[in-house]
Write a protein that holds these residues in place. Structure first.
Motif, PDB file in Angstrom:
ATOM      1  N   GLY A  97      47.225 107.983 -48.531  1.00 15.86           N
ATOM      2  CA  GLY A  97      48.051 108.276 -49.684  1.00 15.86           C
ATOM      3  C   GLY A  97      48.939 107.171 -50.204  1.00 15.86           C
ATOM      4  O   GLY A  97      49.538 107.320 -51.267  1.00 15.86           O
ATOM      5  N   VAL A  98      49.087 106.060 -49.486  1.00 14.53           N
ATOM      6  CA  VAL A  98      49.793 104.890 -50.020  1.00 14.53           C
ATOM      7  C   VAL A  98      48.910 103.664 -49.819  1.00 14.53           C
ATOM      8  O   VAL A  98      48.042 103.636 -48.951  1.00 14.53           O
ATOM      9  CB  VAL A  98      51.166 104.660 -49.353  1.00 14.53           C
ATOM     10  CG1 VAL A  98      52.120 105.791 -49.684  1.00 14.53           C
ATOM     11  CG2 VAL A  98      51.042 104.475 -47.851  1.00 14.53           C
TER      12      VAL A  98
ATOM     13  N   PRO B  93      53.408 109.880 -41.706  1.00 16.39           N
ATOM     14  CA  PRO B  93      52.054 110.020 -42.276  1.00 16.39           C
ATOM     15  C   PRO B  93      51.938 111.196 -43.244  1.00 16.39           C
ATOM     16  O   PRO B  93      51.301 111.079 -44.298  1.00 16.39           O
ATOM     17  CB  PRO B  93      51.167 110.228 -41.041  1.00 16.39           C
ATOM     18  CG  PRO B  93      51.931 109.639 -39.908  1.00 16.39           C
ATOM     19  CD  PRO B  93      53.373 109.914 -40.227  1.00 16.39           C
ATOM     20  N   GLY B  94      52.545 112.322 -42.895  1.00 17.79           N
ATOM     21  CA  GLY B  94      52.482 113.483 -43.779  1.00 17.79           C
ATOM     22  C   GLY B  94      53.203 113.242 -45.092  1.00 17.79           C
ATOM     23  O   GLY B  94      52.731 113.640 -46.164  1.00 17.79           O
ATOM     24  N   TYR B  95      54.363 112.599 -45.016  1.00 23.98           N
ATOM     25  CA  TYR B  95      55.123 112.282 -46.223  1.00 23.98           C
ATOM     26  C   TYR B  95      54.332 111.334 -47.117  1.00 23.98           C
ATOM     27  O   TYR B  95      54.211 111.555 -48.330  1.00 23.98           O
ATOM     28  CB  TYR B  95      56.462 111.655 -45.828  1.00 23.98           C
ATOM     29  CG  TYR B  95      57.489 111.584 -46.934  1.00 23.98           C
ATOM     30  CD1 TYR B  95      57.332 110.716 -48.015  1.00 23.98           C
ATOM     31  CD2 TYR B  95      58.630 112.372 -46.901  1.00 23.98           C
ATOM     32  CE1 TYR B  95      58.269 110.634 -49.017  1.00 23.98           C
ATOM     33  CE2 TYR B  95      59.584 112.301 -47.911  1.00 23.98           C
ATOM     34  CZ  TYR B  95      59.397 111.436 -48.962  1.00 23.98           C
ATOM     35  OH  TYR B  95      60.333 111.366 -49.961  1.00 23.98           O
ATOM     36  N   ALA B  96      53.783 110.271 -46.528  1.00 25.61           N
ATOM     37  CA  ALA B  96      53.015 109.300 -47.314  1.00 25.61           C
ATOM     38  C   ALA B  96      51.806 109.951 -47.960  1.00 25.61           C
ATOM     39  O   ALA B  96      51.491 109.686 -49.123  1.00 25.61           O
ATOM     40  CB  ALA B  96      52.581 108.139 -46.421  1.00 25.61           C
TER      41      ALA B  96
ATOM     42  N   TRP C  92      58.386 104.288 -41.548  1.00 26.54           N
ATOM     43  CA  TRP C  92      58.792 104.717 -42.881  1.00 26.54           C
ATOM     44  C   TRP C  92      58.821 103.566 -43.891  1.00 26.54           C
ATOM     45  O   TRP C  92      59.166 103.770 -45.054  1.00 26.54           O
ATOM     46  CB  TRP C  92      60.166 105.368 -42.830  1.00 26.54           C
ATOM     47  CG  TRP C  92      60.186 106.712 -42.185  1.00 26.54           C
ATOM     48  CD1 TRP C  92      60.510 106.994 -40.882  1.00 26.54           C
ATOM     49  CD2 TRP C  92      59.874 107.973 -42.797  1.00 26.54           C
ATOM     50  NE1 TRP C  92      60.407 108.343 -40.657  1.00 26.54           N
ATOM     51  CE2 TRP C  92      60.028 108.966 -41.819  1.00 26.54           C
ATOM     52  CE3 TRP C  92      59.477 108.343 -44.089  1.00 26.54           C
ATOM     53  CZ2 TRP C  92      59.793 110.324 -42.073  1.00 26.54           C
ATOM     54  CZ3 TRP C  92      59.243 109.691 -44.355  1.00 26.54           C
ATOM     55  CH2 TRP C  92      59.406 110.656 -43.358  1.00 26.54           C
ATOM     56  N   MET C  93      58.470 102.349 -43.480  1.00 25.97           N
ATOM     57  CA  MET C  93      58.607 101.189 -44.361  1.00 25.97           C
ATOM     58  C   MET C  93      57.828 101.344 -45.660  1.00 25.97           C
ATOM     59  O   MET C  93      58.328 101.023 -46.743  1.00 25.97           O
ATOM     60  CB  MET C  93      58.148  99.923 -43.645  1.00 25.97           C
ATOM     61  CG  MET C  93      59.158  99.329 -42.692  1.00 25.97           C
ATOM     62  SD  MET C  93      58.552  97.794 -41.938  1.00 25.97           S
ATOM     63  CE  MET C  93      58.493  96.708 -43.384  1.00 25.97           C
ATOM     64  N   ALA C  94      56.584 101.800 -45.580  1.00 22.16           N
ATOM     65  CA  ALA C  94      55.762 101.929 -46.787  1.00 22.16           C
ATOM     66  C   ALA C  94      56.353 102.943 -47.754  1.00 22.16           C
ATOM     67  O   ALA C  94      56.389 102.721 -48.976  1.00 22.16           O
ATOM     68  CB  ALA C  94      54.334 102.310 -46.414  1.00 22.16           C
TER      69      ALA C  94
ATOM     70  N   GLY D  80      52.464  99.027 -45.412  1.00 18.32           N
ATOM     71  CA  GLY D  80      51.517 100.124 -45.557  1.00 18.32           C
ATOM     72  C   GLY D  80      51.409 100.883 -44.257  1.00 18.32           C
ATOM     73  O   GLY D  80      52.318 100.852 -43.418  1.00 18.32           O
ATOM     74  N   SER D  81      50.286 101.552 -44.060  1.00 18.18           N
ATOM     75  CA  SER D  81      50.119 102.384 -42.872  1.00 18.18           C
ATOM     76  C   SER D  81      50.053 101.571 -41.588  1.00 18.18           C
ATOM     77  O   SER D  81      50.426 102.052 -40.513  1.00 18.18           O
ATOM     78  CB  SER D  81      48.849 103.233 -43.014  1.00 18.18           C
ATOM     79  OG  SER D  81      48.936 104.091 -44.134  1.00 18.18           O
ATOM     80  N   ILE D  82      49.562 100.339 -41.673  1.00 20.10           N
ATOM     81  CA  ILE D  82      49.556  99.452 -40.514  1.00 20.10           C
ATOM     82  C   ILE D  82      50.901  98.736 -40.468  1.00 20.10           C
ATOM     83  O   ILE D  82      51.270  98.004 -41.395  1.00 20.10           O
ATOM     84  CB  ILE D  82      48.389  98.455 -40.588  1.00 20.10           C
ATOM     85  CG1 ILE D  82      47.061  99.210 -40.556  1.00 20.10           C
ATOM     86  CG2 ILE D  82      48.458  97.447 -39.454  1.00 20.10           C
ATOM     87  CD1 ILE D  82      45.842  98.329 -40.674  1.00 20.10           C
TER      88      ILE D  82
END
Length: 349
Positions: free
Chosen positions: A185-186, A291-294, A323-325, A204-206
């Motif tokens: 999602g991002v 992850p759920g929020y993103a 939470w950075m992304a 991002g996710s990573i």
């Protein structure tokens, strides 16, 4: 052959309907110089044959994207790196082995024959191997590089479903492959390995910690003089409705004040309110895990950006690398106007 639904020049194919024949049609569209929107695990991309300058120029026209903003080239595997990049450091191969296919874009020195239109005139190029099965099938069948920014109007909220693509771009896209909602999602993490030291250009996710495990060192923050990266503008991923960030401790007080002034206010937070939202306003509860929020972020912003509300108030998420992304996307989405006045809240961008 499975049923298909056409809307004008756009053919939207549901996830269960993306067959080998659909992938061949998309490949033929790319080879003819057409535009194909396709899903990745991050967001939907608007793809063109990266070796066809006329096709790549259509991306800029359809998105309303200013010339000079670099594009990411998507390939089927790390075996294609030598076609698009030169002087590839060992660290790039190490990171690719660990993180590809996946939500990571590598910035490397570009090969000499890569068109300036793709790189924004820079000596670097962004490359990614997406993990989504539809994207992988398309890139494997196509066999070359596909230049693909997000499939939306420039600077606006990125699309995480095929419906979002159709809402934004309509018949300007020759074909849409519908792979359902994007799982992450991002947008991808962007790691610059074109210089002497690794730099994180977009979270991002990573996470930086995950990259540090592979690199053996922490990534530096972007500095002046580095390469420009997609999504790097101060204002990006933005709804048309003004969006303001507010800390959790101040959110309900600020929301009550704004609703009293004019009720058409939407609030997005990870907790259930003690207050009862007034008629005409809305409180939308978001997942409390990163992850759920993103995953939900862009879809929820689009939902609240329907024109029904005059203002979107967003609770500042927790701190920390996971939470950075989310912080980055919300900061850019809110930068079209200032955050809540410091006299009213201790919010952070």
């Amino acid at each position: 052959m499975r049923n298909r639904r056409r809307e004008g020049a756009d053919a939207a194919l549901t996830r269960d309907m993306v067959s080998a024949m659909d992938i061949r049609r998309a490949t033929e569209t790319l080879r003819r110089g057409g535009l194909v929107a396709f899903p990745t695990e991050t967001v939907y991309g608007l793809g063109a044959d990266a070796s066809n300058s006329d096709a790549v120029a259509r991306i800029f026209k359809v998105k309303g994207r200013p010339i000079g903003h670099p594009l990411i080239v998507h390939v089927a595997s790390a075996e294609h790196l030598d076609r698009w990049a030169r002087e590839i450091p060992d660290a790039a191969w190490d990171v690719a082995k660990r993180s590809w296919p996946g939500p990571l874009t590598l910035i490397l020195k570009r090969a000499h024959d890569v068109p300036d239109l793709i790189t924004g005139g820079q000596d670097t190029i962004g490359l990614r191997v997406p993990a989504h099965p539809v994207a992988h099938a398309l890139l494997t069948e196509f066999g070359g590089g596909v230049a693909a920014p997000s499939a939306n109007r420039f600077g606006r909220i990125s699309p995480t479903t095929a419906a979002h693509v159709r809402e934004d771009l309509g018949a300007a896209v020759d074909l849409v492959l519908d792979g359902g909602a994007c799982s992450l999602g991002v947008e991808s993490t962007i790691l610059d390995l074109s210089g002497d030291r690794p730099r994180l250009l977009r979270p991002g996710s990573i996470t930086p910690q995950e990259l540090a495990v592979t690199l053996g060192r922490r990534c530096e923050s972007p500095g002046s003089g580095g390469p420009r990266a997609p999504g790097g503008l101060a204002s990006h991923y933005a709804p048309r409705t003004p969006l303001r960030l507010v800390t959790a401790s101040q959110l309900e007080r600020v929301a009550a004040r704004e609703i009293a002034a004019e009720p058409r206010v939407a609030i997005m937070a990870t907790h259930v309110p003690a207050m009862t939202p007034a008629s005409g306003s809305r409180w939308l509860t978001m997942p409390s895990d990163p992850p759920g929020y993103a995953h939900s972020l862009y879809a929820r912003l689009r939902e609240l950006d329907s024109g029904e509300y005059r203002l979107i108030l967003v609770e500042v998420p927790p701190e920390g690398e996971p939470w950075m992304a989310v912080h980055d996307r919300l900061r850019r989405a809110s930068s079209v106007r200032t955050e809540v006045d410091q006299a009213d809240t201790d919010c952070a961008p």
